[in-house]
Scaffold this motif. Structure first.
Motif, PDB file in Angstrom:
ATOM      1  N   THR A  89      -6.642  -7.194  -6.631  1.00 36.43           N
ATOM      2  CA  THR A  89      -5.463  -6.613  -7.290  1.00 36.43           C
ATOM      3  C   THR A  89      -4.649  -5.771  -6.318  1.00 36.43           C
ATOM      4  OG1 THR A  89      -6.716  -4.674  -8.026  1.00 36.43           O
ATOM      5  CG2 THR A  89      -6.562  -6.549  -9.558  1.00 36.43           C
ATOM      6  N   HIS A  90      -5.311  -5.230  -5.298  1.00 35.39           N
ATOM      7  CA  HIS A  90      -4.639  -4.522  -4.209  1.00 35.39           C
ATOM      8  C   HIS A  90      -5.627  -4.378  -3.067  1.00 35.39           C
ATOM      9  CE1 HIS A  90      -6.613  -1.305  -6.458  1.00 35.39           C
ATOM     10  NE2 HIS A  90      -6.355  -0.409  -5.513  1.00 35.39           N
ATOM     11  N   GLY A  91      -5.177  -3.790  -1.958  1.00 35.40           N
ATOM     12  CA  GLY A  91      -5.983  -3.841  -0.739  1.00 35.40           C
ATOM     13  C   GLY A  91      -6.861  -2.646  -0.464  1.00 35.40           C
ATOM     14  N   HIS A  92      -7.027  -1.741  -1.423  1.00 36.93           N
ATOM     15  CA  HIS A  92      -7.873  -0.573  -1.150  1.00 36.93           C
ATOM     16  C   HIS A  92      -9.321  -0.992  -0.946  1.00 36.93           C
ATOM     17  CE1 HIS A  92      -4.851   2.523  -2.944  1.00 36.93           C
ATOM     18  NE2 HIS A  92      -4.596   2.243  -1.683  1.00 36.93           N
ATOM     19  N   TRP A  93      -9.938  -0.261  -0.028  1.00 33.65           N
ATOM     20  CA  TRP A  93     -11.275  -0.611   0.446  1.00 33.65           C
ATOM     21  C   TRP A  93     -12.280  -0.842  -0.685  1.00 33.65           C
ATOM     22  CZ3 TRP A  93     -15.947   1.999  -0.059  1.00 33.65           C
ATOM     23  CH2 TRP A  93     -16.990   1.531   0.752  1.00 33.65           C
ATOM     24  N   ASP A  94     -12.264   0.033  -1.682  1.00 33.52           N
ATOM     25  CA  ASP A  94     -13.297  -0.081  -2.719  1.00 33.52           C
ATOM     26  C   ASP A  94     -13.156  -1.359  -3.547  1.00 33.52           C
ATOM     27  OD1 ASP A  94     -10.966   1.535  -3.625  1.00 33.52           O
ATOM     28  OD2 ASP A  94     -12.011   1.636  -5.549  1.00 33.52           O
ATOM     29  N   HIS A  95     -11.995  -2.002  -3.496  1.00 30.76           N
ATOM     30  CA  HIS A  95     -11.757  -3.230  -4.271  1.00 30.76           C
ATOM     31  C   HIS A  95     -11.983  -4.504  -3.465  1.00 30.76           C
ATOM     32  CE1 HIS A  95      -9.770  -1.163  -7.748  1.00 30.76           C
ATOM     33  NE2 HIS A  95      -9.714  -0.218  -6.830  1.00 30.76           N
ATOM     34  N   ILE A  96     -12.120  -4.369  -2.155  1.00 29.54           N
ATOM     35  CA  ILE A  96     -12.140  -5.568  -1.291  1.00 29.54           C
ATOM     36  C   ILE A  96     -13.380  -5.651  -0.413  1.00 29.54           C
ATOM     37  CG2 ILE A  96      -9.609  -5.522  -1.193  1.00 29.54           C
ATOM     38  CD1 ILE A  96     -10.213  -4.601   1.873  1.00 29.54           C
ATOM     39  N   GLY A 154       3.191   1.340  -5.825  1.00 38.64           N
ATOM     40  CA  GLY A 154       3.140   2.769  -6.124  1.00 38.64           C
ATOM     41  C   GLY A 154       1.808   3.357  -5.691  1.00 38.64           C
ATOM     42  N   HIS A 155       0.726   2.941  -6.368  1.00 42.85           N
ATOM     43  CA  HIS A 155      -0.622   3.348  -5.944  1.00 42.85           C
ATOM     44  C   HIS A 155      -0.883   2.806  -4.537  1.00 42.85           C
ATOM     45  CE1 HIS A 155      -4.961   4.021  -6.206  1.00 42.85           C
ATOM     46  NE2 HIS A 155      -5.155   2.739  -5.995  1.00 42.85           N
ATOM     47  N   SER A 156      -0.524   1.546  -4.325  1.00 40.83           N
ATOM     48  CA  SER A 156      -0.434   0.972  -2.977  1.00 40.83           C
ATOM     49  C   SER A 156       0.783   0.054  -2.998  1.00 40.83           C
ATOM     50  CB  SER A 156      -1.704   0.186  -2.602  1.00 40.83           C
ATOM     51  OG  SER A 156      -1.658  -1.120  -3.142  1.00 40.83           O
ATOM     52  N   GLY A 216      -5.488  -3.670 -12.125  1.00 46.06           N
ATOM     53  CA  GLY A 216      -5.834  -2.911 -10.923  1.00 46.06           C
ATOM     54  C   GLY A 216      -5.796  -1.418 -11.185  1.00 46.06           C
ATOM     55  N   ASP A 217      -5.261  -0.670 -10.219  1.00 42.16           N
ATOM     56  CA  ASP A 217      -5.224   0.793 -10.353  1.00 42.16           C
ATOM     57  C   ASP A 217      -3.844   1.289 -10.784  1.00 42.16           C
ATOM     58  OD1 ASP A 217      -7.840   0.699  -9.575  1.00 42.16           O
ATOM     59  OD2 ASP A 217      -7.573   1.818  -7.707  1.00 42.16           O
ATOM     60  N   LEU A 218      -3.075   0.425 -11.461  1.00 37.18           N
ATOM     61  CA  LEU A 218      -1.782   0.883 -11.991  1.00 37.18           C
ATOM     62  C   LEU A 218      -2.018   1.820 -13.174  1.00 37.18           C
ATOM     63  CD1 LEU A 218       1.374   0.638 -12.099  1.00 37.18           C
ATOM     64  CD2 LEU A 218       0.985  -1.073 -13.896  1.00 37.18           C
TER      65      LEU A 218
HETATM   66 ZN   LIG Z   1      -6.868   1.729  -5.328  1.00 36.93          ZN
END
Ligand SMILES: [Zn+2]
Length: 211
Positions: free
Chosen positions: A56-63, A132-134, A151-153
């Protein structure tokens, strides 16, 4: 349409398995730290074949476990704006997570963009860019079944942080307003953290406390 969720890793990140049907095709969504054994087990319980990883986005905890699936031959998808984080994954705040093993990077097989439609069996997901968040945050909306990976929206009772590198609070507000305007209130949401399957209409008043 089947969605199974689990919560993993040092910041309680949600990983989802989404399948069109039992015995059908599936995505692994946001493979969090320690999620792979659960994801494999869930796929085999559903007799589903994984066909792609959707970040959903590229933040470390999600990938962080993209590489597990890439090694099995699955393509990994993410929005272009977050793609470099997949190539060289690392948390913004490593001290928070202790002494982490290095995370192998992956090269995204497809860069997602606003308006793209992703098919999974007979499911059709329309993508909304929600920066926004990323910069690369995406919402994937399955309108026929009324479900959305967000995601984190937006969370069941809050919104994603905007104090990270490359976050943009102004863009976050615009993304939230867009989603509340465009996505039906009865849509069940599957966020990157916290409870899932609440409706967007139930989440909106909590989100608005932070807008
Ligand atoms: Zn995130």
């Amino acid at each position: 349409m089947i969605i199974r969720g689990g919560t993993f890793g040092p910041v309680a990140t949600n990983t989802y398995i989404v399948a069109d049907a039992r015995g059908g095709s599936a995505w692994v969504v946001d493979p969090a730290m320690g999620s792979s054994a659960w994801a494999h087990e869930t796929l085999s319980r559903l007799e589903a074949t994984p066909v792609a990883v959707l970040d959903t986005h590229g933040h470390w905890d999600h990938i962080v476990e993209n590489h597990v699936w890439a090694a099995e031959g699955l393509p990994v998808w993410v929005a272009g704006a977050d793609a470099d984080w997949l190539e060289a994954p690392s948390p913004f705040n490593p001290a928070l997570f202790g002494d982490l093993p290095p995370t192998p990077g992956v090269t995204p097989a497809r860069l997602l963009a606003d308006g793209d439609v992703l098919e999974l069996g007979d499911l059709r997901f329309r993508l909304l860019a929600t920066p926004g968040h990323s910069p690369g945050c995406m919402v994937a909306l399955e309108e026929t079944h009324g479900e959305a990976l967000v995601g984190d929206l937006v969370f069941a009772q809050g919104i994603g942080r905007t104090d990270f590198p490359r976050s943009d609070p102004r863009a976050m507000l615009a993304s939230l307003e867009r989603v509340f305007a465009e996505v039906p209130r009865e849509t069940r949401i599957y966020p990157g953290h916290g409870p899932w399957a609440v409706t967007l209409g139930e989440a909106e008043p909590y989100a608005r406390m932070f807008m």
